[in-house]
Motif scaffolding. Structure first.
Motif, PDB file in Angstrom:
ATOM      1  N   GLY A 103     -59.263  48.477  11.595  1.00 30.57           N
ATOM      2  CA  GLY A 103     -59.543  48.507  10.166  1.00 30.57           C
ATOM      3  C   GLY A 103     -58.284  49.012   9.492  1.00 30.57           C
ATOM      4  N   ASP A 135     -64.478  48.190  12.508  1.00 28.70           N
ATOM      5  CA  ASP A 135     -65.202  46.939  12.733  1.00 28.70           C
ATOM      6  C   ASP A 135     -64.461  45.712  12.230  1.00 28.70           C
ATOM      7  N   SER A 136     -63.170  45.819  11.962  1.00 27.60           N
ATOM      8  CA  SER A 136     -62.492  44.683  11.347  1.00 27.60           C
ATOM      9  C   SER A 136     -62.140  43.578  12.330  1.00 27.60           C
ATOM     10  N   VAL A 138     -64.512  42.398  14.622  1.00 27.28           N
ATOM     11  CA  VAL A 138     -65.789  42.047  15.248  1.00 27.28           C
ATOM     12  C   VAL A 138     -65.924  40.552  15.511  1.00 27.28           C
ATOM     13  N   GLU A 139     -65.299  39.708  14.693  1.00 28.94           N
ATOM     14  CA  GLU A 139     -65.421  38.269  14.889  1.00 28.94           C
ATOM     15  C   GLU A 139     -64.607  37.774  16.078  1.00 28.94           C
ATOM     16  N   LEU A 143     -65.542  45.516  19.250  1.00 28.91           N
ATOM     17  CA  LEU A 143     -66.470  46.374  18.521  1.00 28.91           C
ATOM     18  C   LEU A 143     -66.012  47.829  18.528  1.00 28.91           C
ATOM     19  N   LYS A 174     -54.650  44.179  15.378  1.00 23.22           N
ATOM     20  CA  LYS A 174     -54.805  43.036  14.488  1.00 23.22           C
ATOM     21  C   LYS A 174     -54.197  41.781  15.118  1.00 23.22           C
ATOM     22  N   PRO A 187     -57.196  40.747  10.052  1.00 22.32           N
ATOM     23  CA  PRO A 187     -58.449  41.206  10.649  1.00 22.32           C
ATOM     24  C   PRO A 187     -59.288  40.014  11.072  1.00 22.32           C
ATOM     25  N   ASN A 189     -62.693  39.895  10.342  1.00 19.41           N
ATOM     26  CA  ASN A 189     -63.897  40.288   9.631  1.00 19.41           C
ATOM     27  C   ASN A 189     -63.683  39.892   8.171  1.00 19.41           C
ATOM     28  N   ARG A 190     -64.551  39.034   7.662  1.00 19.10           N
ATOM     29  CA  ARG A 190     -64.349  38.492   6.318  1.00 19.10           C
ATOM     30  C   ARG A 190     -64.394  39.570   5.225  1.00 19.10           C
ATOM     31  N   ASN A 191     -64.843  40.767   5.573  1.00 19.19           N
ATOM     32  CA  ASN A 191     -64.892  41.852   4.595  1.00 19.19           C
ATOM     33  C   ASN A 191     -63.561  42.585   4.449  1.00 19.19           C
ATOM     34  N   TYR A 192     -62.571  42.227   5.264  1.00 21.50           N
ATOM     35  CA  TYR A 192     -61.278  42.897   5.222  1.00 21.50           C
ATOM     36  C   TYR A 192     -60.196  41.896   4.837  1.00 21.50           C
TER      37      TYR A 192
END
Length: 215
Positions: A103, A135-136, A138-139, A143, A174, A187, A189-192
């Motif tokens: 992250g 959690d960045s 996770v995809e 984890l 990364k 990342p 993770n689509r949230n980052y």
């Protein structure tokens, strides 16, 4: 009989494993086959898995194993010669260098603990372990709380998951990419959002070679 795209993907995975010992990322597979989305890669992998050409290795990030290859004519199957696996009780003590951020970068810790790792999870070269925080990624199947097994190196190619030391103070896990005159750390993770740095700000300290998860 494989489709052309299935055959291309199988050969790409096989060649990358032979070269580096690490499966290509979904992004690398998408680019290599000129696909529009990763969902196409997922479908091809599922088809190859159903036909018994590959299998996914449990508890390892993006890990695939090629079980067999079609012959040059594409009709017959040629079993691969797989080296004998390390014995189940053959373990290696890796230095555990604290926690690595998946992250926002955190301070790179240099711990004195060690982690017992099955030798079968490691390829050639010198390795160390880091506990994943965040959690960045996770995809990519990485984890929070996992142990990343890192092969020491100071170089990386686009699409490889690396330990990057930023500004000589903070480390992060990364996907490494070059973007013009900048280094981009992506990342999974689509949230980052991706992180961009000047080349002199980033030092590669290793590439991901495996993942260990405790239950």
């Amino acid at each position: 009989m494989l489709t052309r795209k299935q055959h291309e993907l199988l050969c790409f995975i096989h060649d990358r494993l032979a070269e580096t010992g690490v499966s290509p990322s979904f992004e690398e597979m998408k680019e290599a086959l000129d696909l529009k989305s990763k969902s196409g890669v997922h479908r091809l992998i599922s088809a190859l898995e159903e036909r018994g050409f590959i299998r996914r290795l449990p508890n390892r990030a993006r890990a695939l194993e090629v079980l067999r290859m079609p012959d040059k004519g594409g009709s017959n199957i040629v079993p691969l010669r797989v080296p004998a696996a390390a014995a189940a009780n053959d373990v290696v003590e890796l230095p555990l260098h604290g926690r690595i951020a998946a992250g926002t970068p955190i301070e790179a810790l240099q711990g004195t603990e060690s982690l017992a790792v099955p030798a079968a999870l490691l390829g050639p070269g010198e390795h160390y372990a880091l506990e994943v925080s965040g959690d960045s990624m996770v995809e990519e199947g990485i984890l929070d709380g996992d142990f990343a097994l890192i092969r020491k190196t100071d170089t990386a190619r686009d699409g490889e998951i690396v330990v990057a030391l930023v500004d000589n103070a903070e480390a992060t896990l990364k996907t490494f990419r070059r973007e013009g005159q900048m280094i981009r750390l992506d990342p999974a993770n689509r949230n980052y959002d991706p992180q961009r740095y000047r080349p002199e700000q980033v030092v590669v300290q290793g590439r991901l070679s495996g993942l260990l998860r405790r239950y």
